[in-house]
Design a protein around this motif. Sequence first.
Motif, PDB file in Angstrom:
ATOM      1  N   ALA A  57      37.545  -6.926  86.954  1.00 50.15           N
ATOM      2  CA  ALA A  57      37.722  -7.218  85.103  1.00 50.15           C
ATOM      3  C   ALA A  57      38.701  -8.180  84.663  1.00 50.15           C
ATOM      4  O   ALA A  57      39.071  -8.104  83.725  1.00 50.15           O
ATOM      5  CB  ALA A  57      38.431  -5.609  84.975  1.00 50.15           C
ATOM      6  N   MET A  58      39.874  -8.225  85.640  1.00 44.50           N
ATOM      7  CA  MET A  58      40.973  -8.680  85.161  1.00 44.50           C
ATOM      8  C   MET A  58      40.564 -10.669  84.490  1.00 44.50           C
ATOM      9  O   MET A  58      40.361 -11.190  83.697  1.00 44.50           O
ATOM     10  CB  MET A  58      42.700  -9.470  86.356  1.00 44.50           C
ATOM     11  N   GLN A  59      39.540 -11.031  85.691  1.00 43.41           N
ATOM     12  CA  GLN A  59      38.784 -12.227  85.345  1.00 43.41           C
ATOM     13  C   GLN A  59      37.449 -12.831  84.530  1.00 43.41           C
ATOM     14  O   GLN A  59      37.756 -13.524  84.060  1.00 43.41           O
ATOM     15  CB  GLN A  59      38.015 -12.059  87.585  1.00 43.41           C
ATOM     16  N   LEU A  60      37.079 -11.633  84.474  1.00 47.15           N
ATOM     17  CA  LEU A  60      36.785 -11.558  83.010  1.00 47.15           C
ATOM     18  C   LEU A  60      37.075 -11.184  81.884  1.00 47.15           C
ATOM     19  O   LEU A  60      36.577 -11.831  80.801  1.00 47.15           O
ATOM     20  CB  LEU A  60      35.423 -10.056  83.418  1.00 47.15           C
ATOM     21  N   GLY A  61      38.254 -10.572  81.753  1.00 46.59           N
ATOM     22  CA  GLY A  61      39.329 -10.343  80.575  1.00 46.59           C
ATOM     23  C   GLY A  61      39.710 -11.745  80.295  1.00 46.59           C
ATOM     24  O   GLY A  61      39.936 -12.508  78.916  1.00 46.59           O
ATOM     25  N   ARG A  62      39.902 -12.553  81.470  1.00 53.85           N
ATOM     26  CA  ARG A  62      40.669 -13.950  80.930  1.00 53.85           C
ATOM     27  C   ARG A  62      39.519 -14.640  80.400  1.00 53.85           C
ATOM     28  O   ARG A  62      39.800 -15.447  79.849  1.00 53.85           O
ATOM     29  CB  ARG A  62      41.147 -14.128  82.525  1.00 53.85           C
ATOM     30  N   LEU A  63      38.247 -14.859  80.571  1.00 51.32           N
ATOM     31  CA  LEU A  63      37.148 -15.634  79.368  1.00 51.32           C
ATOM     32  C   LEU A  63      37.295 -14.706  78.287  1.00 51.32           C
ATOM     33  O   LEU A  63      36.636 -15.845  77.776  1.00 51.32           O
ATOM     34  CB  LEU A  63      36.349 -15.898  80.905  1.00 51.32           C
ATOM     35  N   LEU A  64      37.592 -13.694  77.714  1.00 50.41           N
ATOM     36  CA  LEU A  64      37.360 -13.872  76.833  1.00 50.41           C
ATOM     37  C   LEU A  64      38.010 -13.828  75.555  1.00 50.41           C
ATOM     38  O   LEU A  64      39.796 -14.112  76.232  1.00 50.41           O
ATOM     39  CB  LEU A  64      37.204 -11.448  76.272  1.00 50.41           C
ATOM     40  N   ARG A  65      38.214 -14.450  74.935  1.00 53.60           N
ATOM     41  CA  ARG A  65      39.093 -15.187  73.841  1.00 53.60           C
ATOM     42  C   ARG A  65      38.901 -14.565  72.564  1.00 53.60           C
ATOM     43  O   ARG A  65      36.997 -14.007  72.383  1.00 53.60           O
ATOM     44  CB  ARG A  65      38.387 -16.656  73.774  1.00 53.60           C
ATOM     45  N   SER A  66      39.508 -14.956  71.340  1.00 50.64           N
ATOM     46  CA  SER A  66      38.500 -14.677  70.581  1.00 50.64           C
ATOM     47  C   SER A  66      37.657 -14.654  69.683  1.00 50.64           C
ATOM     48  O   SER A  66      37.101 -14.574  68.549  1.00 50.64           O
ATOM     49  CB  SER A  66      40.238 -14.879  69.025  1.00 50.64           C
ATOM     50  N   ASP A  67      37.944 -15.911  69.763  1.00 55.00           N
ATOM     51  CA  ASP A  67      36.350 -17.083  69.442  1.00 55.00           C
ATOM     52  C   ASP A  67      35.049 -16.645  70.634  1.00 55.00           C
ATOM     53  O   ASP A  67      34.439 -17.067  70.358  1.00 55.00           O
ATOM     54  CB  ASP A  67      36.573 -18.141  68.713  1.00 55.00           C
ATOM     55  N   THR A  68      35.096 -15.544  71.525  1.00 52.39           N
ATOM     56  CA  THR A  68      33.751 -15.275  72.793  1.00 52.39           C
ATOM     57  C   THR A  68      32.640 -15.381  70.942  1.00 52.39           C
ATOM     58  O   THR A  68      33.052 -13.909  70.837  1.00 52.39           O
ATOM     59  CB  THR A  68      34.177 -14.465  73.060  1.00 52.39           C
ATOM     60  N   ALA A  69      31.604 -15.485  71.571  1.00 54.65           N
ATOM     61  CA  ALA A  69      29.968 -14.691  70.582  1.00 54.65           C
ATOM     62  C   ALA A  69      30.594 -13.175  70.437  1.00 54.65           C
ATOM     63  O   ALA A  69      30.124 -12.844  71.852  1.00 54.65           O
ATOM     64  CB  ALA A  69      29.345 -15.382  71.254  1.00 54.65           C
ATOM     65  N   PRO A  70      30.310 -12.756  69.938  1.00 55.84           N
ATOM     66  CA  PRO A  70      29.907 -11.316  70.499  1.00 55.84           C
ATOM     67  C   PRO A  70      28.889 -10.553  71.200  1.00 55.84           C
ATOM     68  O   PRO A  70      29.037  -9.820  71.950  1.00 55.84           O
ATOM     69  CB  PRO A  70      29.511 -10.448  68.524  1.00 55.84           C
ATOM     70  N   ASP A  71      27.809 -11.990  70.995  1.00 59.51           N
ATOM     71  CA  ASP A  71      26.969 -11.170  72.192  1.00 59.51           C
ATOM     72  C   ASP A  71      27.092 -11.225  73.633  1.00 59.51           C
ATOM     73  O   ASP A  71      26.640 -10.862  74.475  1.00 59.51           O
ATOM     74  CB  ASP A  71      25.696 -12.208  71.913  1.00 59.51           C
ATOM     75  N   ALA A  72      28.535 -12.522  73.706  1.00 63.01           N
ATOM     76  CA  ALA A  72      28.773 -12.136  74.897  1.00 63.01           C
ATOM     77  C   ALA A  72      29.659 -12.071  75.420  1.00 63.01           C
ATOM     78  O   ALA A  72      30.050 -11.110  76.741  1.00 63.01           O
ATOM     79  CB  ALA A  72      29.067 -13.579  75.099  1.00 63.01           C
ATOM     80  N   ALA A  73      30.997 -11.279  74.640  1.00 63.96           N
ATOM     81  CA  ALA A  73      32.078  -9.910  74.448  1.00 63.96           C
ATOM     82  C   ALA A  73      31.732  -9.268  74.370  1.00 63.96           C
ATOM     83  O   ALA A  73      32.566  -8.138  75.099  1.00 63.96           O
ATOM     84  CB  ALA A  73      32.743 -10.340  72.613  1.00 63.96           C
ATOM     85  N   ARG A  74      30.941  -8.632  73.701  1.00 62.94           N
ATOM     86  CA  ARG A  74      30.310  -6.640  73.531  1.00 62.94           C
ATOM     87  C   ARG A  74      30.214  -6.292  74.888  1.00 62.94           C
ATOM     88  O   ARG A  74      30.529  -5.535  75.885  1.00 62.94           O
ATOM     89  CB  ARG A  74      29.299  -6.344  72.641  1.00 62.94           C
ATOM     90  N   PRO A  75      28.952  -6.735  75.920  1.00 62.75           N
ATOM     91  CA  PRO A  75      28.905  -7.197  77.016  1.00 62.75           C
ATOM     92  C   PRO A  75      29.790  -6.804  77.777  1.00 62.75           C
ATOM     93  O   PRO A  75      29.844  -6.353  78.850  1.00 62.75           O
ATOM     94  CB  PRO A  75      26.995  -7.268  77.926  1.00 62.75           C
ATOM     95  N   ALA A  76      30.577  -8.023  78.132  1.00 68.25           N
ATOM     96  CA  ALA A  76      31.801  -8.080  79.186  1.00 68.25           C
ATOM     97  C   ALA A  76      33.109  -7.279  78.688  1.00 68.25           C
ATOM     98  O   ALA A  76      33.174  -6.954  79.847  1.00 68.25           O
ATOM     99  CB  ALA A  76      32.216  -9.472  78.519  1.00 68.25           C
TER     100      ALA A  76
END
Length: 102
Positions: A57-76
């Motif tokens: 969860a922490m590793q995946l959370g570090r990859l998310l940024r404010s500019d992460t595409a919604p198609d990737a951010a939502r399932p992540a």
Amino acid sequence: MPTIGRADRSPSGLFRMGSWEGEVERTHGQLPAWYWNAGERRRRFIRWVEDEAEGLAMQLGRLLRSDTAPDAARPATELIDALSRDAAWARRMETQAFEEAA
């Protein structure tokens, strides 16, 4: 420990006792003595679930940024939530086992 005895998979189903046991068997030349104690094996499985779920969860959370595409951010974000629930479940199981042992 009746409750912990039923703990063979995390709520998400991502972490299963059988998978963990297979990993332990593959990574040890000789299985440690604790492996043959069912209660200790379950306790170690539960700790493994907590560690793995929190780490992922922490590793995946570090990859998310404010500019992460919604198609990737939502399932992540959904996966992070599932991993967080698994970690919380493992903590509850460990606490419950401790209380039952007392």
